[in-house]
Design an enzyme around this catalytic site. Sequence first.
Site, PDB file in Angstrom:
ATOM      1  CG  HIS A 158       4.902 -14.816  28.380  1.00  0.00           C
ATOM      2  ND1 HIS A 158       4.400 -14.586  29.825  1.00  0.00           N
ATOM      3  CD2 HIS A 158       6.043 -14.208  28.324  1.00  0.00           C
ATOM      4  CE1 HIS A 158       5.504 -13.712  30.432  1.00  0.00           C
ATOM      5  NE2 HIS A 158       6.428 -13.498  29.346  1.00  0.00           N
TER       6      HIS A 158
ATOM      7  CG  ASN B  30      11.311  -9.494  28.123  1.00  0.00           C
ATOM      8  OD1 ASN B  30      10.474  -9.840  28.639  1.00  0.00           O
ATOM      9  ND2 ASN B  30      12.483 -10.194  28.085  1.00  0.00           N
TER      10      ASN B  30
END
Length: 189
Positions: free
Chosen positions: A20, A69
Amino acid sequence: MAWLIVGLGNPNAQYEGTRHNAGFMAVDAIATHHELPEFNMYKKSSALVSAGRIGDEKLILAKPQTFMNDSGLAVDKLIKNLKLGIKNLIVLHDDIDIPLGEIKVSRGSGSAGHKGVESVIRQLGAKDFTRIRIGIQPEEGKPEETEEFVLKRFSRKEKKFVEHTIQNACEALEYILQDGLEHAMNKWN
């Protein structure tokens, strides 16, 4: 006019080297290759930034420190504080739908479920920015549990592909800056 080059990832040592964080890895590689200054916290945006030039183009590299996020919060503040337009935004991020070793260049596409890109689109209220998507999909195909998978580190075998992919992402950025988006898309897609 400057370019804002944002690598998406998660802050903190526990996430270093995870799939990620491919966006962070790419931005770090760009800074190293072009001998740009060390990243420092830009408090107005909750992002680490480094500024410099690639050829004639002025750019600001950024790594949001808001966690993936909420990446859009930092990107939105950067654009507003630096008085930049969305057309001068390039976001580099991991993409589970692209095989490891490959990249794709796009503009104006949806998030395809990537929470960091989703956050950027939501905060900006637009998706008309350029993206360099860095493939992280393993050889055996897309895993079922993607949220767990993206937080894992690359295997020893995969690391050579990752280095090559990050190098390609850096080249794609240079191509966009020097030859334009259409040429970059033709070359890298």
